[in-house]
Design a protein around this motif. Structure first.
Motif, PDB file in Angstrom:
ATOM      1  N   ASP A 268      -6.524  -1.744  -7.454  1.00 24.35           N
ATOM      2  CA  ASP A 268      -5.710  -2.762  -8.256  1.00 24.35           C
ATOM      3  C   ASP A 268      -5.490  -3.816  -7.497  1.00 24.35           C
ATOM      4  OD1 ASP A 268      -2.847  -3.540  -9.325  1.00 24.35           O
ATOM      5  OD2 ASP A 268      -3.849  -2.466 -11.119  1.00 24.35           O
ATOM      6  N   PRO A 269      -5.471  -5.066  -7.979  1.00 23.81           N
ATOM      7  CA  PRO A 269      -5.343  -6.285  -7.297  1.00 23.81           C
ATOM      8  C   PRO A 269      -4.019  -6.360  -6.919  1.00 23.81           C
ATOM      9  CG  PRO A 269      -5.509  -6.646  -9.504  1.00 23.81           C
ATOM     10  CD  PRO A 269      -5.808  -5.492  -9.605  1.00 23.81           C
ATOM     11  N   MET A 270      -3.083  -5.588  -7.731  1.00 23.68           N
ATOM     12  CA  MET A 270      -1.543  -5.755  -7.015  1.00 23.68           C
ATOM     13  C   MET A 270      -0.923  -7.286  -7.354  1.00 23.68           C
ATOM     14  SD  MET A 270      -0.782  -2.568  -6.524  1.00 23.68           S
ATOM     15  CE  MET A 270       0.707  -2.500  -5.711  1.00 23.68           C
TER      16      MET A 270
ATOM     17  N   SER B 179      -6.455  -5.601   3.366  1.00 22.82           N
ATOM     18  CA  SER B 179      -5.474  -6.294   2.176  1.00 22.82           C
ATOM     19  C   SER B 179      -4.309  -5.273   1.722  1.00 22.82           C
ATOM     20  CB  SER B 179      -6.235  -6.783   1.045  1.00 22.82           C
ATOM     21  OG  SER B 179      -6.519  -6.172   0.243  1.00 22.82           O
TER      22      SER B 179
ATOM     23  N   ASN C 224       0.936  -1.263   0.048  1.00 20.78           N
ATOM     24  CA  ASN C 224       0.096  -0.078  -0.180  1.00 20.78           C
ATOM     25  C   ASN C 224       0.719   1.322   0.141  1.00 20.78           C
ATOM     26  OD1 ASN C 224      -2.895  -0.702  -0.128  1.00 20.78           O
ATOM     27  ND2 ASN C 224      -2.200  -1.946   1.855  1.00 20.78           N
TER      28      ASN C 224
ATOM     29  N   LEU D 261      -7.336 -14.453   3.184  1.00 23.28           N
ATOM     30  CA  LEU D 261      -8.118 -13.231   2.557  1.00 23.28           C
ATOM     31  C   LEU D 261      -9.217 -13.659   1.648  1.00 23.28           C
ATOM     32  CD1 LEU D 261      -7.972 -10.316   3.018  1.00 23.28           C
ATOM     33  CD2 LEU D 261      -6.380 -10.239   1.032  1.00 23.28           C
TER      34      LEU D 261
ATOM     35  N   LEU E 117     -17.185  -2.650  -5.306  1.00 19.74           N
ATOM     36  CA  LEU E 117     -16.461  -3.193  -6.357  1.00 19.74           C
ATOM     37  C   LEU E 117     -15.887  -4.665  -6.089  1.00 19.74           C
ATOM     38  CD1 LEU E 117     -15.427  -3.131  -9.321  1.00 19.74           C
ATOM     39  CD2 LEU E 117     -13.626  -1.805  -8.553  1.00 19.74           C
TER      40      LEU E 117
ATOM     41  N   ALA F 268     -10.748  -9.333  -2.878  1.00 20.26           N
ATOM     42  CA  ALA F 268     -10.106  -8.688  -1.956  1.00 20.26           C
ATOM     43  C   ALA F 268      -8.735  -8.146  -2.031  1.00 20.26           C
ATOM     44  CB  ALA F 268      -9.916 -10.058  -1.051  1.00 20.26           C
ATOM     45  N   GLU F 269      -8.062  -8.464  -3.010  1.00 13.83           N
ATOM     46  CA  GLU F 269      -6.728  -8.127  -3.271  1.00 13.83           C
ATOM     47  C   GLU F 269      -6.098  -6.621  -3.322  1.00 13.83           C
ATOM     48  OE1 GLU F 269      -8.649  -9.852  -5.335  1.00 13.83           O
ATOM     49  OE2 GLU F 269      -7.696 -11.852  -5.759  1.00 13.83           O
ATOM     50  N   GLY F 270      -4.910  -6.608  -3.127  1.00 12.78           N
ATOM     51  CA  GLY F 270      -4.352  -5.028  -3.420  1.00 12.78           C
ATOM     52  C   GLY F 270      -5.074  -3.964  -2.557  1.00 12.78           C
ATOM     53  N   GLY F 271      -5.564  -4.043  -1.442  1.00 16.85           N
ATOM     54  CA  GLY F 271      -6.423  -3.192  -0.791  1.00 16.85           C
ATOM     55  C   GLY F 271      -7.859  -2.966  -1.032  1.00 16.85           C
ATOM     56  N   MET F 272      -8.439  -3.625  -2.361  1.00 16.54           N
ATOM     57  CA  MET F 272      -9.587  -3.300  -2.636  1.00 16.54           C
ATOM     58  C   MET F 272     -10.617  -3.679  -1.816  1.00 16.54           C
ATOM     59  SD  MET F 272      -9.511  -4.170  -6.815  1.00 16.54           S
ATOM     60  CE  MET F 272      -9.217  -5.719  -6.699  1.00 16.54           C
ATOM     61  N   ILE F 273     -10.415  -4.617  -0.810  1.00 15.47           N
ATOM     62  CA  ILE F 273     -11.386  -4.948   0.119  1.00 15.47           C
ATOM     63  C   ILE F 273     -11.798  -3.795   1.155  1.00 15.47           C
ATOM     64  CG2 ILE F 273      -9.927  -5.886   1.639  1.00 15.47           C
ATOM     65  CD1 ILE F 273     -11.933  -8.139   2.346  1.00 15.47           C
ATOM     66  N   GLN F 274     -11.087  -2.912   1.259  1.00 14.88           N
ATOM     67  CA  GLN F 274     -11.352  -1.900   2.194  1.00 14.88           C
ATOM     68  C   GLN F 274     -11.487  -0.665   1.513  1.00 14.88           C
ATOM     69  OE1 GLN F 274      -7.925  -3.156   2.267  1.00 14.88           O
ATOM     70  NE2 GLN F 274      -6.374  -1.658   2.519  1.00 14.88           N
ATOM     71  N   ASN F 275     -10.767  -0.557   0.299  1.00 11.53           N
ATOM     72  CA  ASN F 275     -10.816   0.799  -0.559  1.00 11.53           C
ATOM     73  C   ASN F 275     -12.182   0.932  -1.297  1.00 11.53           C
ATOM     74  OD1 ASN F 275      -8.661   2.079   0.801  1.00 11.53           O
ATOM     75  ND2 ASN F 275      -7.301   0.919  -0.432  1.00 11.53           N
ATOM     76  N   VAL F 276     -12.332  -0.103  -1.868  1.00 13.38           N
ATOM     77  CA  VAL F 276     -13.463  -0.175  -2.965  1.00 13.38           C
ATOM     78  C   VAL F 276     -14.526  -1.361  -2.756  1.00 13.38           C
ATOM     79  CG1 VAL F 276     -12.799   1.312  -4.692  1.00 13.38           C
ATOM     80  CG2 VAL F 276     -12.014  -1.005  -4.794  1.00 13.38           C
TER      81      VAL F 276
END
Lengths: 215, 113, 382
Positions: free
Chosen positions: B49-51, B113, A55, A191, A168, A157-165
């Motif tokens: 982005d899924p990174m 995450s 992040n 996760l 989506l 859930a990946e890359g922070g999407m679970i908390q940020n969007v």
């Protein structure tokens, strides 16, 4: 957590399991116990820092890494086993430690695993995990017939999407279920498991891999 | 050559992009983000982005887009442009060494995450 | 311009004049930089219709866009409204001998839905290209030798022209790159899936022998694809440095009959551009060279060390370059050998010199009829 017997593997579940899904680590410890594996747990509360790194909190990651490295190096066991895809690859590539995923460890003992099922299931490959064979070997060893999902996609859930969007990320989870033609979907990354279970349709049961041993 | 300069805007990363499938927008694709990186534009889109490297598997020039996006996140943190949920996460990490702080399982409302 | 008007038409989430969207949509696979006024994501024909009428009223340029993979700048905006058709992606109906689709349908998804039938116009990247985009440039196919091009398989389209007229047309509007109208529905012919196939993978040291083989297959209807890889390209692809021909047949006359092996060889061929581009040869061209001059062209490529691959069975090749300056010599060589430029990727902004005068004049006439205000895909083709 106390350590069990002699210390051959350092079990490092990761923050999602430790804080959000402690029952998963309990499941795995039972399985490891039944397989006569010697598991050691670090008593300190540490984070590998992968979440900070991905992040953009690089300095925080460096600080966490410094603290965690010292603790890992001071542990009597060097072979780490983890649940989390992110911990796995961070510890392997950014710390340079010898790490394996819980499914890789279980797969080594697949001949000792009891046949408990005669059933079709689907398995979700968390893209961050990047381990194809081991979870399948474990599931097949206990009697599951794996019906493969059409393709490997993100669950949201990946890359922070679970908390940020969050909205989506829920839509992305639904895309995984659109590919699933079985009643059970097995997941080996905590996760992904958390997110898919929370957003599963009524006709599909999402199980963390260790849960299939609770029979 | 900077890694991002290897991106030739071919669009092959649109394959297998779940984000594109859901949103229908080029903006969320690896190519879209590469264009912004080349222009030096910072935006919250980098936190969507899924990174991981699923779409990059199709990249003909092997751009390490995940690392490039991570660097953009780093810049955004430096400029105070992080997201509020990420702020909560990092404050827990800094104070307690854990993204969830001292919350017990039943108290956790937000997973990171 | 009034964003509210667009928000009411397509929904707030489907129109943007945000900097990030404008920047991203200002370019395409050609890497040419244009300027976007705003971006709209459409889902219905009536939205497209209203946008064209509105643009005509305020004299604003409109650019239709699918996957944005054009290598010749076909969707570069000039202070234009981009109409992104990605979300207009329904397969509306499947009948025994035809399908009706919206322009945003991806070719691979169409063939997946067709089961025992298939749509045989399959470009190199069927996982990305949209039917609308393929109509725009009269897309070629890896099976062009047998099945022709997009135009041969379009029965009917619904199109909104620059006057705002929504009408049905036949295949005559295919290949006009959005300068006459925006296509909102396409009726495509489909055919039986290929069940029996085989392949030959041939290596040559001598160019003359290779060209002779290609010429000998000209009238072989069962040879549906003939692909070439030159020694410079083969080396970049980590193959033995040779001239290669990959020939696919829809019968069993080829040596290789195992479908998995056929797929494996096609997958290797598909990596050609990726492998070549990774060595900085990122600009791919598409000249047509008549077979009687093909040997000379292949010698020229070898002499210059230019990696090249492509559907030699239809006399089109893809030489690859590191910069646009090198292409000037290609253009001169192609002309000298009685070839044509722009055989496959369309005209767009970059290949206008490839248009012959007769075609150009005809398009100018049609433009005056279909889009007298010149709002549609301004600056392209003519």
């Amino acid at each position: 957590m106390a350590f069990l017997k002699s210390k051959k593997f350092l079990y490092f579940p990761g923050c999602v399991v430790t804080s959000v899904l402690p029952e998963i680590s309990e499941n795995y410890e039972l399985i490891f116990n039944k397989l006569n594996l010697d598991i050691y747990r670090i008593s300190q509360n540490i984070c590998c820092g992968s979440i900070a790194h991905s992040n953009g909190y690089t300095k925080d990651f460096e600080n966490l890494k410094e603290r965690a490295t010292e603790i890992f190096l001071n542990s009597p066991i060097k072979n780490i086993v983890t649940n989390s895809s992110n911990c796995l690859w961070t510890l392997a590539t950014k710390y340079g430690f010898k790490v394996q995923h819980v499914t890789q460890l279980l797969a080594k003992f697949k001949d000792k695993l009891p046949v408990m099922y005669d059933e079709e299931v689907s398995y979700y490959d968390a893209p961050d995990l990047k381990i194809h064979d081991a979870p399948r070997e474990v599931l097949q060893a206990i009697g599951f017939d794996i019906i493969e999902l059409e393709k490997n996609i993100i669950c949201g859930a990946e890359g922070g999407m679970i908390q940020n969007v969050p909205q989506l990320s829920i839509k992305l989870a639904k895309e995984v279920f659109n590919m699933c033609n079985t009643k059970k979907l097995i997941v080996a990354d905590p996760l992904a498991y958390y997110h898919l279970k929370k957003n599963s349709p009524k006709n599909i049961q999402v199980l963390e891999l260790s849960e299939v041993f609770n029979r | 050559m900077a890694d991002i300069d290897k991106c030739i805007l071919c669009g092959l990363c649109r394959q297998d992009s779940s984000l594109l499938k859901i949103t229908g927008k080029e903006t969320v694709t690896s190519r879209g983000k590469a264009i912004l990186i080349k222009k030096g534009i910072l935006d919250k889109i980098f936190f969507i982005d899924p990174m991981n490297d699923i779409t990059v598997a199709h990249c003909p020039t092997n751009v390490e887009i995940t690392e490039e996006i991570r660097k953009q996140r780093e810049k955004m943190v430096e400029h105070g442009m992080e997201t509020k949920p990420n702020r909560r996460m990092i404050e827990n990490l800094r104070d307690f060494g854990n993204p969830y702080g001292e919350q017990k399982k039943q108290e956790i409302k937000e997973v990171f995450s | 311009m009034n964003l509210t008007w667009f928000e009411k038409l397509v929904g707030k989430e489907n129109v943007s004049d945000e900097i990030i969207d404008k920047e991203i949509y200002s370019t395409d696979g050609s890497q040419i930089k244009g300027r976007t006024d705003k971006v709209t994501w459409v889902t219905e024909t009536k939205q497209v219709h209203q946008i064209v009428l509105y643009a005509r009223r305020i004299k604003k340029s409109v650019v239709p866009r699918g996957a944005g993979t054009s290598l010749v700048g076909s969707v570069i905006p000039f202070d234009s409204i981009i109409v992104d058709f990605t979300k207009m992606n329904k397969i509306e109906s499947i009948a025994k001998d035809h399908v009706i689709v919206q322009p945003g349908v991806i070719l691979k998804d169409l063939n997946k839905a067709l089961k025992n039938k298939f749509f045989p116009i399959i470009p190199e990247n069927s996982s990305v290209h949209t039917i609308g985009g393929m109509c725009g440039i009269n897309s070629s196919s890896i099976y062009e030798k047998r099945f022709g091009k997009m135009k041969n398989w379009v029965q009917e389209v619904e199109m909104i022209d620059g006057n705002g007229r929504l009408k049905k047309y036949g295949p005559e509007v295919i290949g006009t790159e959005g300068i006459l109208g925006l296509i909102t529905k396409i009726k495509l012919k489909i055919t039986d899936k290929i069940h029996e196939k085989s392949m030959d993978l041939l290596k040559f040291n001598k160019i003359e022998e290779l060209v002779e083989k290609v010429a000998s297959l000209k009238n072989n209807k069962e040879a549906i694809a003939i692909e070439y890889i030159n020694p410079t390209a083969s080396e970049l692809m980590d193959l033995e440095k040779k001239h290669y021909l990959i020939i696919e047949y829809i019968d069993l006359e080829g040596e290789i009959k195992d479908n998995k092996e056929i797929e494996r060889i096609w997958n290797i061929k598909k990596t050609a551009f990726a492998k070549i581009a990774s060595q900085e040869f990122t600009i791919m061209e598409d000249p047509y060279i008549p077979i009687y001059n093909m040997a000379e062209f292949l010698y020229w490529l070898e002499e210059k060390g230019i990696p090249c691959f492509g559907p030699i069975g239809i006399s089109v090749l893809h030489p690859c370059f590191k910069d646009r300056e090198s292409i000037q010599e290609l253009n001169e060589t192609v002309k000298k050998l009685n070839g044509n430029l722009g055989a496959k990727f369309g005209i767009g902004l970059l290949k206008k010199e490839a248009l012959n005068e007769t075609t150009k004049q005809e398009l100018i006439r049609l433009k005056q009829e279909f889009d007298p205000s010149k709002i549609l895909n301004t600056g392209k083709v003519i």
